[in-house]
Scaffold this active site. Structure first.
Site, short mmCIF file in Angstrom:
data_model
loop_
_atom_site.label_atom_id
_atom_site.label_comp_id
_atom_site.label_asym_id
_atom_site.label_seq_id
_atom_site.Cartn_x
_atom_site.Cartn_y
_atom_site.Cartn_z
N GLU A 1 1.17 -22.85 24.48
CA GLU A 1 2.39 -23.18 23.74
C GLU A 1 2.10 -23.39 22.25
OE1 GLU A 1 3.81 -26.69 25.74
OE2 GLU A 1 2.88 -26.00 27.60
N HIS B 1 7.33 -23.60 24.61
CA HIS B 1 6.61 -23.93 25.85
C HIS B 1 6.46 -22.69 26.75
CE1 HIS B 1 5.63 -26.14 29.50
NE2 HIS B 1 5.72 -27.29 28.89
O1 TA6 Z 1 3.36 -28.69 28.12
C1 TA6 Z 1 2.70 -29.51 29.04
C2 TA6 Z 1 3.63 -30.63 29.50
O2 TA6 Z 1 3.84 -31.57 28.48
C3 TA6 Z 1 3.01 -31.26 30.73
O3 TA6 Z 1 2.64 -32.60 30.49
C4 TA6 Z 1 4.10 -31.12 31.79
O4 TA6 Z 1 4.90 -32.28 31.83
C5 TA6 Z 1 4.86 -29.92 31.27
O5 TA6 Z 1 4.92 -30.11 29.88
C6 TA6 Z 1 6.20 -29.67 31.92
O6 TA6 Z 1 7.15 -30.59 31.48
P1 TA6 Z 1 8.64 -30.45 32.11
O7 TA6 Z 1 9.42 -31.57 31.47
O8 TA6 Z 1 9.16 -29.09 31.73
O9 TA6 Z 1 8.48 -30.58 33.59
#
Ligand code: TA6
Length: 309
Positions: A276, A172
């Protein structure tokens, strides 16, 4: 130990001056700087370095579940567990031998063989993981800082159980950008994506580079091995190369969602973009003893390298 948070971390330094930092908490790369000391990853000024919160920024490891599709907490548990230095690591990455000192120029002493700085971390299942995800596994992460400052993450999942298990996965990655409304992504044109803002409904990209003027939360599926993220203002292009990770998630929360996150500054959405490398559309199933490997290589080059930039 990290001075400000008291958490253990590993610092990688390469001769040219580039550095990277990996926190044992989450197996989490929290910094990647080029030889000029410029930070290339976004880390929120409000990031919370305290279990069970995941660190906001850097490169969280989403395993064994990406997102909320499944029985686990969002993005699984690997990013809010303490990893350890792998006591039985695989052989080190190949040293760069001969004249090539890794940044394309050749040095005169051909006997020079330079080792790229790297670290191997591992997360093994414990009782509390077993309660929520009843499978035995090993998740290994190797972080390599190339001799030109490239950042490579190699992840391996091994099934150490007696039955199959299935998982989804993402690196991520939060990139630091000058102004997200001046950034565009090339390499995902014409691809299908699942729109996380519309219950993962499937759409097709309209064939132009992706630009940003509102919240974006998309899982591009069946993506190429190379994606370019062009920061116009900084005249910098991130090149993301990936293997074993067929999808690419693109996310910017924009203003409203940014305000709703306690560990994210109200204006910080302007200076970050998540791209990501992921395996989401087609979950990965491993048989006992089987191993899956995913690899992401990031480099940051002057945009002039790309024709027509
Ligand atoms: O990668 C995108 C995502 O899935 C978004 O939907 C948002 O929720 C982000 O991840 C961040 O997630 P987190 O649990 O780290 O706040």
């Amino acid at each position: 130990k990290d001075g400000s948070t008291g958490m253990e971390k590993v610092v990688l330094r390469e001769p040219g001056g580039a550095t990277a930092q990996v926190h044992l908490y989450g197996g989490h790369v929290t910094s990647w700087k080029n030889e000029k000391g410029e930070e290339l990853l976004f880390l929120s000024s409000k990031a919370i370095f305290k279990p069970p919160k995941a660190i906001r920024g850097g490169i969280p490891i989403c395993f064994p579940q990406f997102g909320t599709f499944g029985s686990l907490e969002q993005h699984g548990f690997a990013r809010n567990r303490f990893w350890v230095i792998d006591p039985n690591p695989p052989p080190p990455p190949p040293a760069l031998t001969g004249g090539n000192n890794g940044n394309g120029t050749s040095s005169n002493n051909n006997s020079s063989s330079k080792q790229q700085p790297f670290v191997d971390l591992i997360l093994k299942h414990g009782e509390d993981e077993h309660k929520i995800w009843p499978h035995s596994f090993e998740l290994c992460l190797r972080v390599v800082l190339g001799l030109g400052g490239d950042l490579t993450l190699i992840t391996r999942v091994r099934n150490t159980d007696s039955k199959n298990f299935t998982f989804t996965f993402a690196l991520h990655t939060y990139l630091s950008v000058s102004d997200v409304s001046e950034v565009r992504i090339e390499g995902l044109e014409t691809l299908d994506y699942l729109d996380n803002l519309k219950d993962r409904e499937r759409f097709t990209e309209q064939g132009n580079a992706i630009t940003f003027d509102a919240e974006v939360d998309r899982i591009y599926v069946g993506t190429p091995t190379k994606i370019a993220i062009i920061d116009h203002e900084k005249k910098r292009t991130f090149v993301l190369k990936k293997e074993g990770l067929p999808d690419a998630v693109v996310w910017n929360p924009w203003e409203k969602k940014a305000r709703a996150m306690v560990d994210f500054g109200d204006e910080e959405y302007k200076h970050m973009l998540c791209v990501e490398a992921a395996a989401v559309e087609k979950p990965i199933t491993l048989k006992p003893g089987e191993e899956w490997r995913g690899r992401q290589e990031l480099s940051a080059v002057p945009s002039s390298y790309f024709s027509g930039q």
